[in-house]
Scaffold this motif. Sequence first.
Motif, PDB file in Angstrom:
ATOM      1  N   PHE A   5     -12.532   1.892  -7.343  1.00 14.30           N
ATOM      2  CA  PHE A   5     -11.131   1.973  -7.759  1.00 14.30           C
ATOM      3  C   PHE A   5     -10.538   0.577  -7.934  1.00 14.30           C
ATOM      4  N   LYS A   6     -10.830  -0.316  -7.007  1.00 14.43           N
ATOM      5  CA  LYS A   6     -10.321  -1.682  -7.098  1.00 14.43           C
ATOM      6  C   LYS A   6     -10.887  -2.406  -8.317  1.00 14.43           C
ATOM      7  N   ILE A   7     -12.173  -2.216  -8.584  1.00 13.10           N
ATOM      8  CA  ILE A   7     -12.810  -2.856  -9.745  1.00 13.10           C
ATOM      9  C   ILE A   7     -12.180  -2.348 -11.043  1.00 13.10           C
ATOM     10  N   ILE A   8     -12.027  -1.032 -11.152  1.00 12.86           N
ATOM     11  CA  ILE A   8     -11.415  -0.453 -12.352  1.00 12.86           C
ATOM     12  C   ILE A   8      -9.975  -0.944 -12.494  1.00 12.86           C
ATOM     13  N   GLY A   9      -9.264  -1.065 -11.381  1.00 14.22           N
ATOM     14  CA  GLY A   9      -7.898  -1.581 -11.422  1.00 14.22           C
ATOM     15  C   GLY A   9      -7.831  -3.001 -11.958  1.00 14.22           C
ATOM     16  N   TYR A  10      -8.754  -3.848 -11.508  1.00 14.41           N
ATOM     17  CA  TYR A  10      -8.796  -5.224 -12.014  1.00 14.41           C
ATOM     18  C   TYR A  10      -9.142  -5.250 -13.502  1.00 14.41           C
ATOM     19  N   LEU A  11     -10.132  -4.458 -13.900  1.00 20.00           N
ATOM     20  CA  LEU A  11     -10.521  -4.425 -15.316  1.00 20.00           C
ATOM     21  C   LEU A  11      -9.381  -3.906 -16.193  1.00 20.00           C
ATOM     22  N   ILE A  52      -7.818   8.768 -13.491  1.00 24.63           N
ATOM     23  CA  ILE A  52      -8.729   9.766 -12.923  1.00 24.63           C
ATOM     24  C   ILE A  52      -9.211   9.323 -11.545  1.00 24.63           C
ATOM     25  N   ILE A  53      -9.651   8.078 -11.442  1.00 28.85           N
ATOM     26  CA  ILE A  53     -10.128   7.562 -10.153  1.00 28.85           C
ATOM     27  C   ILE A  53      -8.972   7.513  -9.155  1.00 28.85           C
ATOM     28  N   LEU A  54      -7.775   7.169  -9.609  1.00 31.72           N
ATOM     29  CA  LEU A  54      -6.600   7.154  -8.736  1.00 31.72           C
ATOM     30  C   LEU A  54      -6.374   8.531  -8.128  1.00 31.72           C
ATOM     31  N   TYR A  55      -6.473   9.561  -8.933  1.00 33.27           N
ATOM     32  CA  TYR A  55      -6.290  10.925  -8.419  1.00 33.27           C
ATOM     33  C   TYR A  55      -7.372  11.267  -7.393  1.00 33.27           C
ATOM     34  N   LEU A  56      -8.622  10.910  -7.689  1.00 34.79           N
ATOM     35  CA  LEU A  56      -9.710  11.198  -6.759  1.00 34.79           C
ATOM     36  C   LEU A  56      -9.538  10.441  -5.439  1.00 34.79           C
ATOM     37  N   VAL A  57      -9.105   9.196  -5.521  1.00 32.74           N
ATOM     38  CA  VAL A  57      -8.869   8.397  -4.314  1.00 32.74           C
ATOM     39  C   VAL A  57      -7.696   8.977  -3.527  1.00 32.74           C
ATOM     40  N   LYS A  58      -6.653   9.414  -4.223  1.00 34.69           N
ATOM     41  CA  LYS A  58      -5.508  10.036  -3.552  1.00 34.69           C
ATOM     42  C   LYS A  58      -5.953  11.251  -2.753  1.00 34.69           C
ATOM     43  N   GLU A  59      -6.795  12.067  -3.348  1.00 35.93           N
ATOM     44  CA  GLU A  59      -7.273  13.262  -2.658  1.00 35.93           C
ATOM     45  C   GLU A  59      -8.187  12.905  -1.483  1.00 35.93           C
ATOM     46  N   GLY A  79      -1.078  -6.171 -15.441  1.00 32.09           N
ATOM     47  CA  GLY A  79      -1.377  -6.875 -14.195  1.00 32.09           C
ATOM     48  C   GLY A  79      -0.845  -6.176 -12.957  1.00 32.09           C
ATOM     49  N   GLY A  80      -0.151  -5.083 -13.120  1.00 28.77           N
ATOM     50  CA  GLY A  80       0.449  -4.374 -11.988  1.00 28.77           C
ATOM     51  C   GLY A  80      -0.555  -3.788 -11.017  1.00 28.77           C
ATOM     52  N   THR A  81      -1.724  -3.427 -11.504  1.00 27.59           N
ATOM     53  CA  THR A  81      -2.728  -2.848 -10.602  1.00 27.59           C
ATOM     54  C   THR A  81      -3.216  -3.877  -9.588  1.00 27.59           C
ATOM     55  N   ILE A  82      -3.230  -5.135  -9.973  1.00 27.24           N
ATOM     56  CA  ILE A  82      -3.641  -6.182  -9.040  1.00 27.24           C
ATOM     57  C   ILE A  82      -2.600  -6.305  -7.929  1.00 27.24           C
ATOM     58  N   TRP A  83      -1.322  -6.297  -8.288  1.00 26.10           N
ATOM     59  CA  TRP A  83      -0.258  -6.350  -7.289  1.00 26.10           C
ATOM     60  C   TRP A  83      -0.338  -5.155  -6.338  1.00 26.10           C
ATOM     61  N   ALA A  84      -0.490  -3.955  -6.888  1.00 24.97           N
ATOM     62  CA  ALA A  84      -0.525  -2.746  -6.063  1.00 24.97           C
ATOM     63  C   ALA A  84      -1.721  -2.766  -5.114  1.00 24.97           C
ATOM     64  N   GLU A  85      -2.849  -3.221  -5.613  1.00 21.20           N
ATOM     65  CA  GLU A  85      -4.045  -3.286  -4.765  1.00 21.20           C
ATOM     66  C   GLU A  85      -3.835  -4.264  -3.624  1.00 21.20           C
ATOM     67  N   LYS A  86      -3.271  -5.414  -3.902  1.00 18.48           N
ATOM     68  CA  LYS A  86      -3.019  -6.416  -2.855  1.00 18.48           C
ATOM     69  C   LYS A  86      -1.986  -5.908  -1.849  1.00 18.48           C
ATOM     70  N   PHE A  88      -1.011  -2.615  -1.181  1.00 18.15           N
ATOM     71  CA  PHE A  88      -1.254  -1.368  -0.464  1.00 18.15           C
ATOM     72  C   PHE A  88      -2.672  -1.196   0.058  1.00 18.15           C
ATOM     73  N   ILE A  89      -3.654  -1.757  -0.610  1.00 24.24           N
ATOM     74  CA  ILE A  89      -5.025  -1.597  -0.118  1.00 24.24           C
ATOM     75  C   ILE A  89      -5.398  -2.755   0.789  1.00 24.24           C
ATOM     76  N   GLU A  90      -5.018  -3.950   0.425  1.00 16.87           N
ATOM     77  CA  GLU A  90      -5.347  -5.123   1.232  1.00 16.87           C
ATOM     78  C   GLU A  90      -4.280  -5.424   2.281  1.00 16.87           C
ATOM     79  N   GLY A  91      -3.137  -4.772   2.215  1.00 18.80           N
ATOM     80  CA  GLY A  91      -2.080  -5.003   3.197  1.00 18.80           C
ATOM     81  C   GLY A  91      -2.530  -4.601   4.585  1.00 18.80           C
ATOM     82  N   LYS A  92      -2.070  -5.293   5.610  1.00 11.60           N
ATOM     83  CA  LYS A  92      -2.511  -5.070   6.987  1.00 11.60           C
ATOM     84  C   LYS A  92      -2.248  -3.640   7.449  1.00 11.60           C
TER      85      LYS A  92
END
Length: 104
Positions: A5-11, A52-59, A79-86, A88-92
């Motif tokens: 999901f993170k890779i697809i978000g960056y791409l 699609i991957i976002l929905y699967l990860v949500k579930e 570029g918003g997916t990079i911000w969101a990943e940093k 919500f996913i990388e946040g402590k």
Amino acid sequence: MLKFFKIIGYLEAVSAIILFFIAMPLKYIFNDPSWIPYAGRIHGGLFVLYVIILYLVKEKYNWSMTIFLIFFFAGVIPGGTIWAEKKFIEGKKYKKILAEQELK
């Protein structure tokens, strides 16, 4: 699945930046539309895959609809997916929650 999901978000973010800040200026400023078909198709495909991957990860991780919508709308902003990943996913806070859910 979260790494994918993170890779697809960056791409997706990179493809949006290329489309909006390289291909479209080439078309409208320099009258050269040659990049638009390629950049547009690649970005469109990556965006659909991202959703699609976002929905699967949500579930899988039982994310709230709020988090889902934040990631979805982040995908619309170049570029918003990079911000969101940093944020919500990388946040402590969320890193701890994700680690707990991985153990289940």
